[in-house]
Design a protein around this motif. Structure first.
Motif, PDB file in Angstrom:
ATOM      1  N   GLY A   1      16.823  12.430   6.844  1.00  9.99           N
ATOM      2  CA  GLY A   1      15.525  13.088   6.950  1.00  9.99           C
ATOM      3  C   GLY A   1      14.411  12.148   6.503  1.00  9.99           C
ATOM      4  N   VAL A   2      13.254  12.716   6.232  1.00 14.96           N
ATOM      5  CA  VAL A   2      12.131  11.924   5.724  1.00 14.96           C
ATOM      6  C   VAL A   2      11.865  12.329   4.267  1.00 14.96           C
ATOM      7  CG1 VAL A   2      11.070  11.452   7.968  1.00 14.96           C
ATOM      8  CG2 VAL A   2      10.514  13.581   6.777  1.00 14.96           C
ATOM      9  N   TYR A   3      10.846  11.713   3.661  1.00 14.93           N
ATOM     10  CA  TYR A   3      10.586  11.932   2.233  1.00 14.93           C
ATOM     11  C   TYR A   3       9.152  12.379   1.988  1.00 14.93           C
ATOM     12  CZ  TYR A   3      14.868   9.271   1.421  1.00 14.93           C
ATOM     13  OH  TYR A   3      16.160   8.835   1.409  1.00 14.93           O
ATOM     14  N   HIS A   4       8.926  12.847   0.752  1.00 14.57           N
ATOM     15  CA  HIS A   4       7.560  13.022   0.281  1.00 14.57           C
ATOM     16  C   HIS A   4       7.528  12.644  -1.199  1.00 14.57           C
ATOM     17  CE1 HIS A   4       3.474  14.547   0.875  1.00 14.57           C
ATOM     18  NE2 HIS A   4       3.533  14.849  -0.404  1.00 14.57           N
ATOM     19  N   VAL A   5       6.703  11.669  -1.534  1.00 16.90           N
ATOM     20  CA  VAL A   5       6.597  11.227  -2.930  1.00 16.90           C
ATOM     21  C   VAL A   5       5.500  12.036  -3.626  1.00 16.90           C
ATOM     22  CG1 VAL A   5       6.091   9.290  -4.461  1.00 16.90           C
ATOM     23  CG2 VAL A   5       7.298   8.880  -2.295  1.00 16.90           C
ATOM     24  N   LEU A   6       5.890  12.771  -4.669  1.00 14.50           N
ATOM     25  CA  LEU A   6       4.921  13.626  -5.373  1.00 14.50           C
ATOM     26  C   LEU A   6       3.994  12.829  -6.282  1.00 14.50           C
ATOM     27  CD1 LEU A   6       6.612  16.857  -6.736  1.00 14.50           C
ATOM     28  CD2 LEU A   6       5.046  16.609  -4.814  1.00 14.50           C
TER      29      LEU A   6
ATOM     30  N   CYS B   1       8.902   6.588   7.804  1.00 13.01           N
ATOM     31  CA  CYS B   1       8.046   7.399   8.684  1.00 13.01           C
ATOM     32  C   CYS B   1       7.899   6.753  10.059  1.00 13.01           C
ATOM     33  CB  CYS B   1       6.674   7.603   8.061  1.00 13.01           C
ATOM     34  SG  CYS B   1       6.693   8.736   6.650  1.00 13.01           S
ATOM     35  N   ALA B   2       7.994   5.423  10.102  1.00 15.22           N
ATOM     36  CA  ALA B   2       7.834   4.727  11.382  1.00 15.22           C
ATOM     37  C   ALA B   2       9.102   4.793  12.225  1.00 15.22           C
ATOM     38  CB  ALA B   2       7.464   3.270  11.123  1.00 15.22           C
TER      39      ALA B   2
ATOM     40  N   ASN C   1       5.154   6.886   0.208  1.00  9.47           N
ATOM     41  CA  ASN C   1       6.139   5.841  -0.098  1.00  9.47           C
ATOM     42  C   ASN C   1       5.422   4.486  -0.046  1.00  9.47           C
ATOM     43  OD1 ASN C   1       8.557   4.472  -0.452  1.00  9.47           O
ATOM     44  ND2 ASN C   1       9.220   4.708   1.670  1.00  9.47           N
ATOM     45  N   LEU C   2       6.076   3.443  -0.531  1.00  8.18           N
ATOM     46  CA  LEU C   2       5.497   2.108  -0.445  1.00  8.18           C
ATOM     47  C   LEU C   2       5.453   1.669   1.015  1.00  8.18           C
ATOM     48  CD1 LEU C   2       7.378   0.431  -3.416  1.00  8.18           C
ATOM     49  CD2 LEU C   2       5.006   1.213  -3.367  1.00  8.18           C
ATOM     50  N   ALA C   3       4.396   0.978   1.369  1.00  3.68           N
ATOM     51  CA  ALA C   3       4.242   0.507   2.741  1.00  3.68           C
ATOM     52  C   ALA C   3       3.574  -0.861   2.704  1.00  3.68           C
ATOM     53  CB  ALA C   3       3.386   1.505   3.520  1.00  3.68           C
ATOM     54  N   GLU C   4       3.333  -1.431   3.885  1.00  9.93           N
ATOM     55  CA  GLU C   4       2.700  -2.751   3.921  1.00  9.93           C
ATOM     56  C   GLU C   4       1.384  -2.715   4.673  1.00  9.93           C
ATOM     57  OE1 GLU C   4       5.037  -6.196   4.189  1.00  9.93           O
ATOM     58  OE2 GLU C   4       6.909  -5.063   4.294  1.00  9.93           O
ATOM     59  N   ASP C   5       0.405  -3.400   4.097  1.00 10.18           N
ATOM     60  CA  ASP C   5      -0.878  -3.621   4.769  1.00 10.18           C
ATOM     61  C   ASP C   5      -1.513  -2.356   5.338  1.00 10.18           C
ATOM     62  OD1 ASP C   5      -0.645  -6.396   4.256  1.00 10.18           O
ATOM     63  OD2 ASP C   5       0.728  -6.580   5.951  1.00 10.18           O
ATOM     64  N   GLY C   6      -1.383  -1.251   4.639  1.00  6.92           N
ATOM     65  CA  GLY C   6      -2.086  -0.032   5.046  1.00  6.92           C
ATOM     66  C   GLY C   6      -1.416   0.816   6.115  1.00  6.92           C
TER      67      GLY C   6
ATOM     68  N   THR D   1       0.851  -1.191   0.000  1.00  4.51           N
ATOM     69  CA  THR D   1       0.000   0.000   0.000  1.00  4.51           C
ATOM     70  C   THR D   1       0.888   1.243   0.000  1.00  4.51           C
ATOM     71  OG1 THR D   1      -0.095  -0.223   2.398  1.00  4.51           O
ATOM     72  CG2 THR D   1      -1.940  -1.137   1.150  1.00  4.51           C
ATOM     73  N   PHE D   2       0.278   2.383   0.108  1.00  2.00           N
ATOM     74  CA  PHE D   2       1.057   3.620   0.117  1.00  2.00           C
ATOM     75  C   PHE D   2       0.956   4.296   1.483  1.00  2.00           C
ATOM     76  CE2 PHE D   2       0.166   2.711  -4.289  1.00  2.00           C
ATOM     77  CZ  PHE D   2       1.423   2.870  -4.855  1.00  2.00           C
ATOM     78  N   CYS D   3       2.097   4.780   1.954  1.00  2.00           N
ATOM     79  CA  CYS D   3       2.163   5.419   3.262  1.00  2.00           C
ATOM     80  C   CYS D   3       1.233   6.642   3.300  1.00  2.00           C
ATOM     81  CB  CYS D   3       3.598   5.837   3.530  1.00  2.00           C
ATOM     82  SG  CYS D   3       3.813   6.772   5.050  1.00  2.00           S
ATOM     83  N   PRO D   4       0.357   6.726   4.282  1.00  2.00           N
ATOM     84  CA  PRO D   4      -0.563   7.869   4.338  1.00  2.00           C
ATOM     85  C   PRO D   4       0.158   9.200   4.620  1.00  2.00           C
ATOM     86  CG  PRO D   4      -0.833   6.438   6.263  1.00  2.00           C
ATOM     87  CD  PRO D   4       0.105   5.741   5.340  1.00  2.00           C
ATOM     88  N   GLU D   5       1.390   9.119   5.163  1.00  2.00           N
ATOM     89  CA  GLU D   5       2.142  10.342   5.462  1.00  2.00           C
ATOM     90  C   GLU D   5       2.871  10.863   4.225  1.00  2.00           C
ATOM     91  OE1 GLU D   5       3.775  11.397   8.851  1.00  2.00           O
ATOM     92  OE2 GLU D   5       1.915  10.668   9.745  1.00  2.00           O
TER      93      GLU D   5
END
Ligand SMILES: [Zn+2]
Length: 200
Positions: A104-109, A74-75, A63-68, A56-60
């Motif tokens: 740092g952290v990221y933001h995927v456009l 971010c974690a 980025n790619l994430a797992e199971d919502g 799934t995609f990270c709500p923050e």
């Protein structure tokens, strides 16, 4: 035999839509799938069936994430949330992470502005970026978009939208080959581009 059986033709039709796969490659893949044991084909079918549920995609940061859930980055408690690096797609994050130098952290456009293709600001993940910046803890936005016309236009748009007294907007140093981006650069080049970043 002037034509493949329908079942094989249909598989070829699906495969040839994939990036970098033309008709000839699609035929080779389909023929090689035909030689797989049934069990292996079933496993592939199952993986595809569950793909969108498991990945799934990270709500923050998108980025790619797992199971919502949120993504690994971010974690992580060890990341500097004061710096956000803006990229086009999750593949670029993997490449930057390989250098081990960015904390740092990221933001995927989810792409770049491309008015001629009808891709305006609404097509990008800008609302969530705006919310993250409004939260007030971010002091630097690093734009790591490709150096083509669309990448530069998007970088200028972001600078125009988000530059403020408290938020510095920088872009990667131009060590990257023109028109290319961090998806194809090696770790050394990426590291140099990060350390030599300039204010927009
Ligand atoms: Zn995330």
């Amino acid at each position: 035999m002037s034509k493949y059986p329908v079942g094989l033709e249909e598989t070829v039709d699906f495969l040839k839509g994939l990036p970098g796969i033309g008709r000839r490659s699609a035929e080779r893949i389909a023929l090689s799938l035909l030689n797989w044991p049934q069990e292996k084909l079933d496993t592939l079918a199952e993986l595809l069936h569950e793909l969108k549920e498991r990945v799934t995609f990270c709500p923050e940061c998108h980025n790619l994430a797992e199971d919502g859930g949120v993504c690994d980055i971010c974690a992580s408690a060890g990341r500097d949330r004061g710096v956000i690096c803006v990229v086009e797609d999750p593949g670029q994050i993997i490449n930057i992470e390989k250098t081990g130098l960015y904390h740092g952290v990221y933001h995927v456009l989810g792409g770049k502005l491309a008015p001629l293709q009808g891709k305006g600001p609404d097509a990008l993940h800008l609302d969530t970026l705006r919310q993250r910046l409004a939260a007030g803890n971010v002091h630097e936005l690093i734009i790591a978009l490709s150096s083509d016309v669309e990448g530069r236009a998007t970088a200028l748009y972001l600078a125009d939208q988000f530059q403020s007294e408290t938020i510095k907007i920088t872009r990667l140093a131009s060590g990257l080959p023109a028109g290319s981006d961090i998806s194809f650069a090696d770790s050394e080049t990426i590291a140099a581009a990060f350390s030599g970043r300039v204010k927009l």
